[in-house]
Scaffold this active site. Structure first.
Site, mmCIF file in Angstrom:
data_model
loop_
_atom_site.group_PDB
_atom_site.id
_atom_site.type_symbol
_atom_site.label_atom_id
_atom_site.label_comp_id
_atom_site.label_asym_id
_atom_site.label_seq_id
_atom_site.Cartn_x
_atom_site.Cartn_y
_atom_site.Cartn_z
ATOM 1 N N TYR A 143 0.831 -1.206 0.000
ATOM 2 C CA TYR A 143 0.000 0.000 0.000
ATOM 3 C C TYR A 143 0.864 1.255 0.000
ATOM 4 O O TYR A 143 0.609 2.204 -0.749
ATOM 5 C CB TYR A 143 -0.929 -0.012 1.215
ATOM 6 C CG TYR A 143 -1.941 1.110 1.216
ATOM 7 C CD1 TYR A 143 -2.957 1.151 0.261
ATOM 8 C CD2 TYR A 143 -1.900 2.117 2.171
ATOM 9 C CE1 TYR A 143 -3.894 2.176 0.263
ATOM 10 C CE2 TYR A 143 -2.828 3.135 2.174
ATOM 11 C CZ TYR A 143 -3.819 3.156 1.225
ATOM 12 O OH TYR A 143 -4.748 4.180 1.229
ATOM 13 N N LYS A 147 0.762 3.899 -3.151
ATOM 14 C CA LYS A 147 0.273 5.259 -2.892
ATOM 15 C C LYS A 147 1.358 6.289 -3.206
ATOM 16 O O LYS A 147 1.050 7.390 -3.701
ATOM 17 C CB LYS A 147 -0.194 5.399 -1.446
ATOM 18 C CG LYS A 147 -1.463 4.640 -1.114
ATOM 19 C CD LYS A 147 -2.641 5.036 -1.993
ATOM 20 C CE LYS A 147 -3.237 6.376 -1.616
ATOM 21 N NZ LYS A 147 -4.462 6.686 -2.412
#
Length: 336
Positions: A143, A147
């Site tokens: 993640y 991101k």
């Protein structure tokens, strides 16, 4: 304005659609094919439901045509690196192409506190908009990696095309159906819960407060350099305070066992050494035993929202405990 909201069917997205409509905007709410939408969306002339998959260019015909601004919430939060790469990075590349074709020049990107560096930062230092970003994201988790890549893509596109950009980095977004967070601990069973790093602060952002910030950012417009804003509520609780309040609202009688930050650090360091010596670093360890992940979740740090208050006149209309109480009163989302 006419605003495209990607990820409109998600936890935050539904609140963002409501916040934008409340401010007088017309919304094109993008949801995945087959996803359910609130019944009242179909009855409002100010909401147009668009079904498509950002990972597939073929399903994005006319996605951005007629739009004045994009609120980009869509991202993959689970799966392996390639799943999240597709749902976050490739999806964003496709969106940027559609924006360029439709000559849309305003975008609000929802990023995350996960992009910041924690492992190399001193404990109790402040996480601010200009704080260093993660230096070894591939060690942290998928993640964090995706991101960061997503932010880089959007910033480059905004600079190259002179788009107005606002990057919002919320902390832990919570609300109905999304109250338990792995930062604060984990349940052993119905009678015993573990509270990790009880005196660390939880960077909470109640979902209604976060949605209001997105709507204000849409109105603001941003700049080609990218106005960056951290979003956390006022008077943030410690892990211990949040877990105790959660227990009360859930009507649970579980006992909470604290595990101090110092002990967690020793456990993670020992596990890492053991992994290197006996498994050459190949063993897959739980997140709490991986130092980079542990620091990102549990390290005692300080958080603030002064820049968001100043730049977009944001106010956190509901405190974290009021948000928790409202979610509990709904009767939803308190099961473990």
């Amino acid at each position: 304005m006419k605003v495209l909201v990607t990820g409109a069917g998600g936890f935050l997205g539904r609140y963002v659609v409501s916040a934008l409509v409340a401010r007088g905007h017309t919304v094109r709410a993008m949801v995945r094919p087959g996803s359910s939408v609130p019944e009242d969306w179909l009855e409002q002339s100010s909401i147009e439901v668009y079904r498509g998959d950002l990972r597939s260019r073929e399903s994005l015909q006319n996605l951005c045509i007629g739009m004045d601004c994009v609120a980009h919430l869509a991202a993959a939060k689970s799966g392996d690196f390639y799943d999240q790469l597709g749902g976050t990075v490739i999806a964003t590349e496709n969106l940027i192409d559609r924006m360029h074709e439709a000559r849309v020049n305003r975008i609000v990107l929802i990023s995350s506190f996960s992009v910041y560096e924690y492992l190399r930062r001193p404990a109790r230092s402040r996480i601010a908009e200009d704080s260093p970003l993660a230096q070894d994201p591939e060690v942290r988790d998928e993640y964090c990696r995706t991101k960061l890549l997503q932010e880089q893509l959007v910033r480059r596109a905004a600079a190259a095309n002179e788009w107005s950009l606002v990057v919002l980095r919320p902390g832990v977004i919570f609300g109905r159906d999304n109250l338990w967070n792995g930062r604060v601990g984990f349940p052993v069973n119905d009678r015993w819960w573990v509270c990790t790093a009880p005196f660390s602060t939880v960077p909470l952002c109640y979902v209604e407060n976060c949605a209001e910030a997105v709507a204000l950012a849409v109105d603001h417009g941003g700049s080609p350099d990218g106005l960056t804003l951290n979003l956390v509520d006022d008077d943030l609780p410690t892990h211990w305070a949040y877990l105790k309040q959660f227990r009360e609202e859930a009507g649970q009688g579980a006992r909470i066992v604290p595990v101090p930050w110092a002990l967690l650090r020793v456990m993670a360091g020992t596990a890492s050494l053991f992994n290197r010596v006996f498994f050459r670093g190949s063993a897959k360890l739980p997140g709490l035993l991986v130092s980079s992940r542990l620091h990102a979740r549990c390290k005692p740090m300080r958080f603030g929202n002064a820049v968001a208050i100043q730049e977009i006149n944001w106010t956190t209309k509901r405190s974290w405990d009021n948000g928790l109480q409202r979610s509990a009163n709904s009767g939803i989302g308190l099961s473990l």
